[in-house]
Motif scaffolding. Structure first.
Motif, short mmCIF file in Angstrom:
data_model
loop_
_atom_site.label_atom_id
_atom_site.label_comp_id
_atom_site.label_asym_id
_atom_site.label_seq_id
_atom_site.Cartn_x
_atom_site.Cartn_y
_atom_site.Cartn_z
N TRP A 42 -48.38 -26.69 6.97
CA TRP A 42 -48.59 -27.57 8.21
C TRP A 42 -47.75 -28.74 8.28
CZ3 TRP A 42 -53.22 -30.43 9.81
CH2 TRP A 42 -53.41 -30.71 11.07
N PRO A 44 -48.30 -31.98 9.89
CA PRO A 44 -49.38 -32.48 10.89
C PRO A 44 -48.87 -32.96 12.20
CG PRO A 44 -49.11 -33.87 8.74
CD PRO A 44 -48.54 -32.58 8.63
N SER A 45 -47.58 -33.67 12.15
CA SER A 45 -46.96 -34.26 13.55
C SER A 45 -46.63 -33.04 14.39
CB SER A 45 -45.89 -34.95 13.15
OG SER A 45 -44.65 -34.34 12.44
N ASP A 46 -46.55 -31.99 13.83
CA ASP A 46 -46.51 -30.64 14.98
C ASP A 46 -47.54 -30.68 15.81
OD1 ASP A 46 -43.88 -30.28 14.20
OD2 ASP A 46 -44.35 -28.38 13.08
N GLY A 47 -48.98 -30.69 15.22
CA GLY A 47 -49.93 -30.75 16.24
C GLY A 47 -51.04 -29.65 15.63
N TRP A 48 -52.29 -29.93 16.24
CA TRP A 48 -53.20 -28.92 15.79
C TRP A 48 -53.01 -27.81 15.97
CZ3 TRP A 48 -56.98 -30.37 12.53
CH2 TRP A 48 -58.15 -29.38 12.49
N LEU A 274 -45.49 -35.46 4.86
CA LEU A 274 -46.02 -34.39 5.75
C LEU A 274 -46.23 -32.91 5.37
CD1 LEU A 274 -44.37 -35.92 9.25
CD2 LEU A 274 -46.28 -36.72 7.99
#
Lengths: 309, 410
Positions: A42, A44-48, A274
Motif C-alpha cells: 500500500w 498511502p498517498s494513493d488513498g484508503w 510510503l
C-alpha cells in the motif's frame, strides 16, 4: 423494579466501557490492522483501500534487506551498550543511597529521577548543543584534557564530529544511559528497601563486610527486580526512537546510517518511502524479536522472579 | 467581466452556490505562509466573499499530515502546498486532481512558467498535478572579505579543481573552511549534470544509473574536499550551520537563491554586505528548491480552489507580492520582468543578483520525476556518507547503492 434490575446487571459494564472503547479504537484496531497490512502492498498517498494482497512478500523483502539488518545491528549495539551500563550503575548506586545517604534519600532519588521525566525532545536538543563539533562543551572539555601530560596522548587532536555515522552510536548510548539510569535506580532502591534488615544484622554479627553483604544478600534478593528492570530495558531499547530521531535532526538521518534504529527505519519506510505494508512487516518482525529476548531474559532471571530457585 | 462569467460557469459545473462568504482552506508551511498572506490580500480585492483559512504546519509535519490525510481521504485542505521534495511522489499517487483535464485545462498556462517546473509536477503517466508558485535557482554564495584576505579571485573558483585549490589557500591563510559540508558539492554535481528529461538517478528506460561516471566524479570531488580537511563537516539547518555563517568560518556555500533571504532575515544579518553570488562552476545550472499548489480530489470547493491557485501562480501582481514578502523567486516568467529585478541587493553589497538568478533559472534543464526518486536520494545520501565518513571505496559504495535501489523497485 425493571430499571434497577437493568442497572444492577449492566452498570458495571457501562462504567468500565470507556477503557474498552478507547482500547479497541487505539489499541486493538491498529494492532490488528498492522498485522493485516503486513500482507498487503500500500502506498498511502494513493488513498484508503487501494492496497493489494502480496502474501509474505513484505516479510521476505524485509528479512533479506541489508538496510533493515544494519538498523537491527545498530539497535542491538545500542541496546547492549546503553542497557548494561544502566544496570551496572543503578544497582550499586541504589545500594549506596540506601546505606549511606538514607537521610537524603528522597532528594537524591528525585535528582537521579529527573532525566527520566524530562521530555526526550528537550534532552536531545540539549545534547545536540553539548555534542556540537566546533563549539560544543564536550569537545571543549576533550580539547582541554588534551593539554594534560599523560591523558593528552590518548585523546584525538582534532574536534570529534559526534554526528558521523561512526560516532553517533556513542553519543546516543550516553544520552540513553543518562536518561534511564535514574529510573532503574529507583526500581532497585525500592527493592532494596524491601529486604528485611535482620538479614544484614545477622550478616554483620557473623563479621560480613559491606561488600560481602552487597554480594551475598543484596544481589541475590534483587533478582526478581532485575528481571523486571531488564525486561523494561530490553523492550525500551529495542524500540528506541525519539532520542536518535531528534538528535539526528529527523530528516538528516539518511546521512548517518550508523544512528538509524529499527523503529526509525520502520518510520522512514512508512512515511518517507510510503511503503506501509513493508513497514508493518518490520513492526511484526521486531515484535517477535522482542518476544524472543524477553523469553531469554526470563530463562536467566525468571525463576527467581517467580519465587523458586 | 469575462473572468466573473467563467467563474460562474465553473461554479455551476461543480454545483456550488456562492450565496454567502465561502471558506477555502489552504494547507501550507513556513515561510510560504507569509507569501500567501500577502497574496490573499490581493485575491480578496477580486473575490471579497471568499475567506481563505490557512492551516500552517512545519515543513515536515505538513507533508506527513498530507500523507496521512491522503491515506484516509479525510481532513485534506481545499488547496495543498507541496514542496519540491514531495511533489514527485504525490504526483504518482491518485490523491490530487489532474490539472490537464477540464475544467482546469492547465495546459494553456504551462508556457507562462519557468519550463523545468512543469516536468517536476508531471507524473510518469502524464498527469499534471500541481502549479509551480516559486523556484530556487541554484547559486554560488561566497564571502568576499574572506576571499580577499586569502587573495583568491572568485573567478578562479569557476572550475572544480580551481575551487578546491582556492579552498586550500583560504584554509592556509585565513583558517576558514571552504564549505560547511563536502556532500553539497557532490549533490550539486549530480543534479546539474543530469541530462534533460530524465531523473537524476534513472535513465530514460527507468534503469538505475547511480554507478555511472557522473556519480563517481561527484563523489570524488566531495571526497577530495573532505580528505584535504576543507569542509567544516557541519550539516545544513543545524545550529552549527547558522553559527558558521555568523562567525564567517566558512567561505562559500551552494544553495538556492532563497538562502539570501534566510541569511539576511535571521541566520546572519550582521554579515550584510560581505556576501556575493556567482553562477555555479563549469557552466552548471541546477534547481535547488521550489514550491507548488495542488487540489486534493476530496476538495469540496474545487472551482474556487482553482481560482486561488490560478491567481497566486499566473498573475504577475501576486507573484511579485510573494517575491517582495519573502524573496520567493517567481515561477511566472512575466513576474521575472518586474522592475524590482534590476534593484541592487544591499545584503550582497549592491550586486544585481536577481538578474543572475533569472538567467540561471532559464538555463536549468527540466528533470523528469521518477516514482523511486525519494528512495534513490536517501540511498545515495547514505552511500555518500559511507564514502566521506567511513572511508568506503567510491565504486563499491555506488554499486551497493545501485543494488539497494533496484531491490526497492518492486
Amino acid at each position: 423494579m425493571r430499571w434497577s434490575g437493568f442497572q444492577r446487571r449492566y452498570a458495571p459494564y457501562i462504567f468500565v466501557s470507556p477503557f474498552f472503547i478507547l482500547f479497541l479504537i487505539f489499541g486493538l484496531y491498529p494492532t490488528l490492522f498492522s498485522l493485516y497490512m503486513s500482507f498487503q502492498a500500500w502506498t498511502p498517498s494513493d488513498g484508503w483501500g487501494r492496497w493489494k494482497y502480496v502474501g509474505l512478500e513484505n516479510y521476505t523483502f524485509t528479512l533479506t534487506d541489508p538496510m533493515f539488518w544494519r538498523s537491527m545491528w545498530n539497535t542491538i549495539w545500542l541496546g547492549v551498550f546503553s542497557g548494561i551500563p544502566q544496570h551496572l550503575i543503578a544497582i550499586p548506586l541504589a545500594f549506596v543511597i540506601h546505606m549511606v545517604l538514607s537521610r537524603f534519600k528522597t532528594f537524591v532519588t528525585a535528582v537521579y529521577f529527573l532525566p527520566y521525566i524530562t521530555s526526550s525532545v528537550a534532552i536531545a536538543l540539549i545534547f545536540n548543543t553539548l555534542f556540537a563539533t566546533n563549539n560544543g562543551v564536550i569537545n571543549l572539555v576533550i580539547a582541554h584534557l588534551n593539554t594534560w601530560p599523560l591523558l593528552g596522548a590518548l585523546l584525538p587532536d582534532q574536534n570529534i564530529n559526534w554526528f558521523t555515522s561512526a560516532n553517533i552510536k556513542y553519543a546516543l548510548a550516553l544520552v540513553v544511559i543518562w536518561q534511564f539510569t535514574g529510573w532503574n535506580t529507583l526500581l532497585y532502591l525500592s527493592a532494596i528497601q524491601a529486604i528485611p534488615k535482620d538479614l544484614y544484622e545477622a550478616a554483620a554479627v557473623d563479621g560480613a563486610t559491606r561488600a560481602q553483604q552487597f554480594r551475598y544478600i543484596t544481589l541475590p534478593l534483587l533478582r526478581p527486580m532485575m528481571f523486571f528492570a531488564v525486561s523494561l530495558t530490553i523492550i525500551g531499547n529495542m524500540q528506541l526512537f525519539e532520542q536518535p530521531f531528534v538528535l539526528l535532526n529527523g530528516g538528516a538521518s539518511a546521512a548517518t546510517p550508523g544512528g538509524q534504529t529499527a523503529t526509525m527505519y520502520m518510520y522512514r519506510t512508512a512515511f518517507e518511502w510510503l511503503e506501509m505494508g513493508t513497514a508493518a512487516s518490520i513492526a511484526w518482525i521486531l515484535f517477535v524479536f522482542i518476544g524472543i529476548l524477553t523469553y531469554l531474559n526470563n530463562l536467566i532471571f525468571g525463576r527467581a522472579a517467580r519465587g523458586g530457585d | 467581466m469575462k473572468q466573473i462569467l467563467s467563474l460562474l460557469a465553473l461554479l455551476l459545473l461543480f454545483g456550488l452556490g456562492l450565496a454567502q462568504k465561502t471558506t477555502l482552506t489552504v494547507g501550507v508551511f513556513p515561510n510560504l505562509d507569509d507569501a500567501l498572506k500577502s497574496q490573499i490580500q490581493l485575491f480578496n480585492k477580486k473575490y471579497p466573499d471568499v475567506e481563505v483559512k490557512l492551516v500552517i504546519q512545519q515543513y515536515a509535519d505538513h507533508h506527513n499530515a498530507l500523507t496521512t490525510a491522503l491515506a484516509t481521504g479525510q481532513g485534506l485542505p481545499d488547496v495543498a502546498a507541496i514542496e519540491i521534495g514531495f511533489v514527485g511522489r504525490f504526483a504518482e499517487g491518485q490523491g490530487f486532481e489532474d490539472l490537464n483535464k477540464a475544467p482546469y485545462n492547465a495546459g494553456q498556462y504551462k508556457r507562462l512558467f519557468t519550463p523545468y517546473t512543469i516536468a517536476q509536477a508531471t507524473a510518469s503517466d502524464g498527469r499534471f498535478i500541481a502549479m509551480p508558485v516559486d523556484i530556487g535557482p541554484g547559486t554560488f554564495f561566497y564571502r568576499v572579505d574572506i576571499l580577499q584576505k586569502a587573495g583568491v579571485d572568485p573567478k578562479n573558483m569557476m572550475t572544480w579543481p580551481g575551487y578546491i585549490a582556492a579552498g586550500r589557500k583560504i584554509k592556509a591563510t585565513t583558517g576558514a573552511f571552504l564549505i560547511a559540508d563536502a556532500a553539497d558539492v557532490a549533490w550539486i554535481n549530480i543534479f546539474a549534470t543530469t541530462p534533460a528529461n530524465t531523473s537524476p538517478y534513472f535513465d530514460a528506460q527507468g534503469k538505475v544509473i547511480v554507478d555511472s561516471p557522473r556519480f563517481v566524479r561527484a563523489f570524488e570531488l566531495a571526497k577530495n574536499i573532505r580528505a584535504a580537511g576543507l569542509d567544516a563537516r557541519v550539516g545544513a539547518w543545524t545550529n552549527e550551520w547558522y553559527d558558521a555563517f555568523k562567525k564567517g568560518t566558512v567561505a562559500t556555500q551552494f544553495s538556492g537563491a532563497w538562502l539570501q533571504g534566510h541569511l539576511q532575515n535571521w541566520m546572519a544579518p550582521e554579515t550584510k554586505g560581505l556576501w556575493r553570488v556567482q553562477q555555479l562552476p563549469e557552466g552548471m545550472y541546477a534547481s535547488w528548491g521550489g514550491s507548488f499548489y495542488a487540489i486534493p480530489t476530496t476538495s469540496k470547493n474545487k472551482a474556487l480552489a482553482w481560482e486561488l491557485i490560478k491567481f497566486v501562480t499566473t498573475t504577475r501582481e501576486a507573484q511579485v507580492a510573494a517575491f517582495k514578502a519573502i524573496g520567493a523567486f517567481p515561477s511566472l516568467l512575466s513576474a521575472q520582468e518586474d522592475p524590482s529585478f534590476n534593484e541592487p541587493i544591499e545584503f550582497l553589497g549592491g550586486q544585481q543578483a536577481r538578474l543572475l538568478w533569472r538567467d540561471a533559472a532559464r538555463r536549468v534543464k527540466p528533470l523528469r520525476a521518477n516514482k523511486y526518486d525519494r528512495i534513490a536520494n536517501e540511498i545515495v545520501t547514505q552511500a555518500l556518507s559511507q564514502v566521506l565518513d567511513e572511508g568506503k571505496d567510491i565504486q563499491a559504495a555506488l554499486t551497493e547503492a545501485k543494488r539497494l535501489i533496484e531491490r526497492r523497485m518492486r
